[in-house]
Design a protein around this motif. Structure first.
Motif, PDB file in Angstrom:
ATOM      1  N   ASP A 140      40.469  39.192  34.013  1.00  0.00           N
ATOM      2  CA  ASP A 140      40.140  38.378  35.108  1.00  0.00           C
ATOM      3  C   ASP A 140      41.941  38.351  36.385  1.00  0.00           C
ATOM      4  OD1 ASP A 140      39.483  36.820  37.856  1.00  0.00           O
ATOM      5  OD2 ASP A 140      37.355  36.605  36.515  1.00  0.00           O
ATOM      6  N   VAL A 141      41.938  38.278  37.381  1.00  0.00           N
ATOM      7  CA  VAL A 141      42.892  37.812  38.375  1.00  0.00           C
ATOM      8  C   VAL A 141      42.531  37.477  39.333  1.00  0.00           C
ATOM      9  CG1 VAL A 141      44.219  39.695  37.190  1.00  0.00           C
ATOM     10  CG2 VAL A 141      42.989  40.485  39.082  1.00  0.00           C
ATOM     11  N   SER A 142      40.861  36.898  39.950  1.00  0.00           N
ATOM     12  CA  SER A 142      40.596  36.316  40.580  1.00  0.00           C
ATOM     13  C   SER A 142      41.433  35.040  41.611  1.00  0.00           C
ATOM     14  CB  SER A 142      39.036  35.788  40.473  1.00  0.00           C
ATOM     15  OG  SER A 142      38.423  36.916  39.886  1.00  0.00           O
ATOM     16  N   ALA A 143      42.362  34.888  40.428  1.00  0.00           N
ATOM     17  CA  ALA A 143      43.384  33.222  40.633  1.00  0.00           C
ATOM     18  C   ALA A 143      43.758  33.562  41.849  1.00  0.00           C
ATOM     19  CB  ALA A 143      43.271  32.819  39.874  1.00  0.00           C
ATOM     20  N   ASN A 144      44.384  35.199  41.621  1.00  0.00           N
ATOM     21  CA  ASN A 144      45.410  35.377  42.780  1.00  0.00           C
ATOM     22  C   ASN A 144      44.558  36.481  43.736  1.00  0.00           C
ATOM     23  OD1 ASN A 144      47.910  35.739  43.885  1.00  0.00           O
ATOM     24  ND2 ASN A 144      48.762  36.740  42.292  1.00  0.00           N
ATOM     25  N   ARG A 145      43.583  36.647  44.488  1.00  0.00           N
ATOM     26  CA  ARG A 145      42.926  37.391  45.364  1.00  0.00           C
ATOM     27  C   ARG A 145      43.454  37.879  46.367  1.00  0.00           C
ATOM     28  NH1 ARG A 145      37.537  38.794  45.771  1.00  0.00           N
ATOM     29  NH2 ARG A 145      36.727  37.672  44.441  1.00  0.00           N
ATOM     30  N   ARG A 146      44.737  37.131  46.954  1.00  0.00           N
ATOM     31  CA  ARG A 146      45.879  37.319  47.533  1.00  0.00           C
ATOM     32  C   ARG A 146      46.499  38.872  47.212  1.00  0.00           C
ATOM     33  NH1 ARG A 146      49.426  33.379  50.935  1.00  0.00           N
ATOM     34  NH2 ARG A 146      46.713  32.264  51.215  1.00  0.00           N
ATOM     35  N   THR A 147      46.677  38.973  46.024  1.00  0.00           N
ATOM     36  CA  THR A 147      47.829  39.676  45.674  1.00  0.00           C
ATOM     37  C   THR A 147      47.069  40.839  45.315  1.00  0.00           C
ATOM     38  OG1 THR A 147      49.508  38.142  44.831  1.00  0.00           O
ATOM     39  CG2 THR A 147      49.476  40.283  44.290  1.00  0.00           C
ATOM     40  N   TYR A 148      45.530  40.366  44.518  1.00  0.00           N
ATOM     41  CA  TYR A 148      45.301  41.732  44.322  1.00  0.00           C
ATOM     42  C   TYR A 148      44.053  42.003  44.465  1.00  0.00           C
ATOM     43  CZ  TYR A 148      48.010  41.000  39.904  1.00  0.00           C
ATOM     44  OH  TYR A 148      49.165  40.904  38.968  1.00  0.00           O
ATOM     45  N   GLY A 149      43.741  41.951  46.028  1.00  0.00           N
ATOM     46  CA  GLY A 149      42.224  42.164  46.921  1.00  0.00           C
ATOM     47  C   GLY A 149      43.105  42.742  47.788  1.00  0.00           C
ATOM     48  N   PRO A 150      41.978  43.697  48.457  1.00  0.00           N
ATOM     49  CA  PRO A 150      42.157  44.347  49.583  1.00  0.00           C
ATOM     50  C   PRO A 150      43.760  44.034  50.240  1.00  0.00           C
ATOM     51  CG  PRO A 150      39.277  44.096  49.225  1.00  0.00           C
ATOM     52  CD  PRO A 150      40.264  43.171  48.790  1.00  0.00           C
ATOM     53  N   GLY A 151      44.370  44.904  50.701  1.00  0.00           N
ATOM     54  CA  GLY A 151      45.532  44.819  51.177  1.00  0.00           C
ATOM     55  C   GLY A 151      46.714  43.724  50.480  1.00  0.00           C
ATOM     56  N   GLY A 152      46.288  43.497  49.548  1.00  0.00           N
ATOM     57  CA  GLY A 152      47.350  42.625  48.921  1.00  0.00           C
ATOM     58  C   GLY A 152      48.278  43.785  48.043  1.00  0.00           C
ATOM     59  N   SER A 153      49.293  43.521  47.730  1.00  0.00           N
ATOM     60  CA  SER A 153      50.845  44.716  47.497  1.00  0.00           C
ATOM     61  C   SER A 153      49.940  44.864  45.984  1.00  0.00           C
ATOM     62  CB  SER A 153      51.681  43.483  47.460  1.00  0.00           C
ATOM     63  OG  SER A 153      51.828  42.086  46.157  1.00  0.00           O
ATOM     64  N   TYR A 154      49.553  44.366  44.780  1.00  0.00           N
ATOM     65  CA  TYR A 154      48.570  44.688  43.658  1.00  0.00           C
ATOM     66  C   TYR A 154      47.286  45.540  44.001  1.00  0.00           C
ATOM     67  CZ  TYR A 154      53.859  43.326  42.688  1.00  0.00           C
ATOM     68  OH  TYR A 154      54.720  43.038  42.225  1.00  0.00           O
ATOM     69  N   HIS A 155      46.978  45.237  45.030  1.00  0.00           N
ATOM     70  CA  HIS A 155      45.448  46.004  44.790  1.00  0.00           C
ATOM     71  C   HIS A 155      45.181  47.235  44.032  1.00  0.00           C
ATOM     72  CE1 HIS A 155      41.558  46.474  46.159  1.00  0.00           C
ATOM     73  NE2 HIS A 155      41.963  47.686  46.721  1.00  0.00           N
ATOM     74  N   VAL A 156      45.888  47.786  43.542  1.00  0.00           N
ATOM     75  CA  VAL A 156      46.164  49.501  43.211  1.00  0.00           C
ATOM     76  C   VAL A 156      46.141  49.347  41.407  1.00  0.00           C
ATOM     77  CG1 VAL A 156      47.762  50.561  45.030  1.00  0.00           C
ATOM     78  CG2 VAL A 156      48.809  49.306  43.386  1.00  0.00           C
ATOM     79  N   PHE A 157      45.926  47.781  40.963  1.00  0.00           N
ATOM     80  CA  PHE A 157      45.966  47.630  40.037  1.00  0.00           C
ATOM     81  C   PHE A 157      44.585  46.842  39.451  1.00  0.00           C
ATOM     82  CE2 PHE A 157      50.406  46.907  39.780  1.00  0.00           C
ATOM     83  CZ  PHE A 157      50.946  48.369  39.155  1.00  0.00           C
ATOM     84  N   ALA A 158      43.645  46.846  40.656  1.00  0.00           N
ATOM     85  CA  ALA A 158      42.281  46.008  41.008  1.00  0.00           C
ATOM     86  C   ALA A 158      41.634  46.840  40.149  1.00  0.00           C
ATOM     87  CB  ALA A 158      42.041  45.200  41.375  1.00  0.00           C
ATOM     88  N   GLY A 159      40.926  46.468  39.482  1.00  0.00           N
ATOM     89  CA  GLY A 159      39.581  47.042  39.187  1.00  0.00           C
ATOM     90  C   GLY A 159      39.904  49.133  38.439  1.00  0.00           C
ATOM     91  N   ILE A 160      41.217  48.878  37.000  1.00  0.00           N
ATOM     92  CA  ILE A 160      41.874  50.509  37.131  1.00  0.00           C
ATOM     93  C   ILE A 160      42.363  49.721  35.839  1.00  0.00           C
ATOM     94  CG2 ILE A 160      43.267  50.772  38.399  1.00  0.00           C
ATOM     95  CD1 ILE A 160      42.623  53.956  37.718  1.00  0.00           C
TER      96      ILE A 160
END
Length: 291
Positions: free
Chosen positions: A153-173
């Protein structure tokens, strides 16, 4: 024989003249005046007279009086003050000096409600399709990512892993391959087959046949493959430890896949960026200079 530890003292005779009033026994009065007092060392006969006729209060009574003089409100304030200082000290220790008032940006897992819930329910198992629903597009859900089959769970860094974040490509996969190759867009897959190529030298027949016999070259390639596989494993392990040991991210569970899922997938090609770092095999002399 007289007792040496006591002193006998005769009371002085009363100077009051005897009275002949009815009911008054003159003989008994005379006998009372002749009664001897037994005085032991350290115990004065008339303790009251030494204190001016005032009796001392018993210790228990003095304590009760002192307790009554302290208002109960003062006791409450003392308790509150102690609890406040203890709370500040504990917050400072747990946050490693970050805050005295529990204002930690990343509180420990045992101070988070979700962590306790996960401990009670145990790890969860999600298929790749189910994991994709936790990519951050739905703000009511946490953001999950997986590496090497383990979900965090990386919700603590939603700005990075959420939509528009620099590492959003890693979210959900589970994009384990991309962590090693660095090809975020192309390698969003856990398939690690062929990644070792990025650590292998390029074949150059003109150089290879000049410095090594076919048997020597075969042994050399076997050694190079072992080293390349180790580099892949170390690189993947580094990122797995990054999430596994992080104070910000929380372990959730595992990705659920079929045992033979790799057999159903074609072997991925090494991405261009990863292959760009490959160079021809160096002659033995140059290898010795490198070491």
């Amino acid at each position: 024989m007289a007792d040496t530890d006591t002193v006998r003292r005769r009371k002085p005779e009363s100077k009051t003249p005897p009275t002949n009033e009815p009911g008054h026994d003159t003989a008994s009065a005379t006998e009372d005046s002749d009664v001897e007092e037994i005085i032991r060392p350290g115990f004065p006969p008339h303790s009251e007279s030494r204190n001016g006729g005032k009796k001392k209060k018993a210790p228990k009574r003095r304590i009760e009086d002192e307790d009554e003089s302290n208002p109960w409100l003062l006791d409450i304030l003392r308790v509150i003050s102690f609890l406040f200082l203890a709370s500040c000290g504990l917050s400072y220790l747990i946050s490693n000096g970050e805050s005295f008032f529990w204002g930690m940006s990343h509180p420990p897992n045992y101070l988070q409600l979700e962590w306790w819930k996960s401990q009670l329910r145990g790890p969860i198992y999600l298929t790749p399709a189910e994991l994709a629903a936790f990519d951050g597009t739905d703000e009511s859900k946490p953001i999950y990512l997986a590496i090497n089959g383990t979900i965090y769970d990386v919700s603590a860094n939603r700005r990075t892993y959420g939509p528009g974040g620099s590492y959003h490509v890693f979210a959900g996969i589970d994009a384990s391959r991309a962590y090693v190759t660095g090809c975020f867009a192309e390698d969003r897959t856990p398939d690690m087959r062929g990644v070792e190529e990025m650590f292998l030298p390029l074949d150059d027949p003109a150089v290879d046949n000049k410095y090594w016999t076919p048997e020597e070259l075969k042994q050399l390639k076997r050694k190079e493959m072992e080293e390349a596989l180790k580099k892949v494993n170390d690189a993947l392990k580094h990122w797995a430890n990054f999430f596994g040991k992080s104070k910000k991210y929380r372990f959730v569970g595992y990705v659920k896949r079929d045992k033979d899922w790799l057999k159903k997938e074609p072997v991925p090609k090494l991405c261009e960026a990863a292959g760009r770092g490959r160079t021809p095999r160096s002659p033995p002399e140059e290898e010795k200079k490198k070491h």
